[in-house]
Design an enzyme around this catalytic site. Sequence first.
Site, PDB file in Angstrom:
ATOM      1  N   LYS A   1      -0.216  -9.770   3.056  1.00  0.00           N
ATOM      2  CA  LYS A   1       0.519  -9.233   4.208  1.00  0.00           C
ATOM      3  C   LYS A   1      -0.445  -8.400   5.050  1.00  0.00           C
ATOM      4  O   LYS A   1      -1.247  -7.646   4.505  1.00  0.00           O
ATOM      5  CB  LYS A   1       1.690  -8.366   3.744  1.00  0.00           C
ATOM      6  CG  LYS A   1       2.387  -7.625   4.904  1.00  0.00           C
ATOM      7  CD  LYS A   1       3.716  -7.049   4.499  1.00  0.00           C
ATOM      8  CE  LYS A   1       3.672  -5.700   3.835  1.00  0.00           C
ATOM      9  NZ  LYS A   1       3.065  -4.600   4.629  1.00  0.00           N
TER      10      LYS A   1
ATOM     11  N   ASP B   1       0.831  -1.207   0.000  1.00  0.00           N
ATOM     12  CA  ASP B   1       0.000   0.000   0.000  1.00  0.00           C
ATOM     13  C   ASP B   1       0.867   1.259   0.000  1.00  0.00           C
ATOM     14  O   ASP B   1       0.357   2.380  -0.066  1.00  0.00           O
ATOM     15  CB  ASP B   1      -1.014  -0.001   1.149  1.00  0.00           C
ATOM     16  CG  ASP B   1      -0.362  -0.166   2.507  1.00  0.00           C
ATOM     17  OD1 ASP B   1       0.884  -0.179   2.588  1.00  0.00           O
ATOM     18  OD2 ASP B   1      -1.105  -0.281   3.506  1.00  0.00           O
ATOM     19  N   SER B   2       2.193   1.086   0.012  1.00  0.00           N
ATOM     20  CA  SER B   2       3.093   2.229  -0.206  1.00  0.00           C
ATOM     21  C   SER B   2       2.875   2.823  -1.602  1.00  0.00           C
ATOM     22  O   SER B   2       3.357   3.913  -1.886  1.00  0.00           O
ATOM     23  CB  SER B   2       4.564   1.808  -0.046  1.00  0.00           C
ATOM     24  OG  SER B   2       4.853   0.720  -0.894  1.00  0.00           O
TER      25      SER B   2
ATOM     26  N   GLU C   1       9.333  -3.650  10.394  1.00  0.00           N
ATOM     27  CA  GLU C   1       9.650  -2.324   9.857  1.00  0.00           C
ATOM     28  C   GLU C   1      10.185  -1.434  10.983  1.00  0.00           C
ATOM     29  O   GLU C   1       9.563  -1.302  12.047  1.00  0.00           O
ATOM     30  CB  GLU C   1       8.390  -1.701   9.227  1.00  0.00           C
ATOM     31  CG  GLU C   1       8.667  -0.322   8.634  1.00  0.00           C
ATOM     32  CD  GLU C   1       7.620   0.142   7.632  1.00  0.00           C
ATOM     33  OE1 GLU C   1       6.660  -0.598   7.364  1.00  0.00           O
ATOM     34  OE2 GLU C   1       7.776   1.254   7.099  1.00  0.00           O
TER      35      GLU C   1
ATOM     36  N   ASP D   1      -0.748  -6.274   0.092  1.00  0.00           N
ATOM     37  CA  ASP D   1      -1.168  -5.764   1.397  1.00  0.00           C
ATOM     38  C   ASP D   1      -2.678  -5.840   1.576  1.00  0.00           C
ATOM     39  O   ASP D   1      -3.436  -5.522   0.657  1.00  0.00           O
ATOM     40  CB  ASP D   1      -0.769  -4.277   1.522  1.00  0.00           C
ATOM     41  CG  ASP D   1       0.543  -4.103   2.266  1.00  0.00           C
ATOM     42  OD1 ASP D   1       0.833  -4.911   3.164  1.00  0.00           O
ATOM     43  OD2 ASP D   1       1.269  -3.138   1.946  1.00  0.00           O
TER      44      ASP D   1
ATOM     45  N   GLU E   1      -0.717  -5.812   8.453  1.00  0.00           N
ATOM     46  CA  GLU E   1      -0.112  -5.030   9.539  1.00  0.00           C
ATOM     47  C   GLU E   1      -0.785  -5.450  10.847  1.00  0.00           C
ATOM     48  O   GLU E   1      -2.008  -5.317  10.995  1.00  0.00           O
ATOM     49  CB  GLU E   1      -0.306  -3.526   9.288  1.00  0.00           C
ATOM     50  CG  GLU E   1       0.559  -3.011   8.160  1.00  0.00           C
ATOM     51  CD  GLU E   1       0.587  -1.479   8.071  1.00  0.00           C
ATOM     52  OE1 GLU E   1       0.151  -0.787   9.016  1.00  0.00           O
ATOM     53  OE2 GLU E   1       1.076  -0.986   7.035  1.00  0.00           O
TER      54      GLU E   1
END
Length: 267
Positions: free
Chosen positions: A120, A51-52, A190, A90, A122
């Site tokens: 992935k 999502d970057s 991270e 993500d 978070e």
Amino acid sequence: MANQSSTSREKTTVKTIKALKGERPIVAITAYDALMTRLIDDAVDLILVGDSMGNTALGYENTVNVTLDTIIHHAAAVNRAQPKALVIADIPFGDAYLSSDSLLLASRRLMQEAGVQAVKIEVGSESLFPKIENLINAGIPVMGHIGLLPQTINALGSYRSYGNREAGRMRLINWAQQLESIGCFSVLGEMIKPEAAGEITKRIDVPFIGIGCGVDCDGQILVLSDVLGLSPDSPFFAKQYVDLSAAIKDAVANYASEVTQKQFPQK
Ligand code: KIV
């Protein structure tokens, strides 16, 4: 294997990634379209449709605006380049905190509509563990993301590093171990202090892939635009390997100049 030409290379699976632990460092990078995927695939083991894309390619301030539909759109483009690297995407902001069924539906869309091979997540709360386990039981490989969680930027106020104090370090180690025990095929860290990251790497049997976590991880991941010199403001831990911004500006300025001076196209 990274650096092997795509013709002679088998498709990388989560099993391949797991087997690399202790063998050699895993090479991971982000990509959001077919153009870049074709260029990078030979050199990497894992491509993250992260999502970057929000703050790098789509002009948003951070990752919060990136929706599931947007990630599906970009992940499908990455997969159309038929990369041999493992492609993971993500779960976007908020989706992991809806019901277990909603998270399963989001992951299912990423796999069925975009063709990714893993997701992935978070991990900002232990309440996610049973939901992640539910995905894994459904055959969806999951990478757990710990440490700095960019999706929580509005709550955090600013980005910072993790694992500085003993309590924080122990919590990160514990979460990484719990993610391993519920079946995550790998854990991404991270901005975790290198000492803590090295300890996590030692304490779990699945790969621990770091970004801004120092060298003692099982692999590294970077955001592609940082590597290529296309980001206006890269994080301090990223390394720029080429200045594509300058090359692109030069090329387009040359083109513009030749068009205006009627040097291109030639008669
Ligand atoms: O979205 C992303 O690019 C990420 C990075 C931390 C690798 O999650």
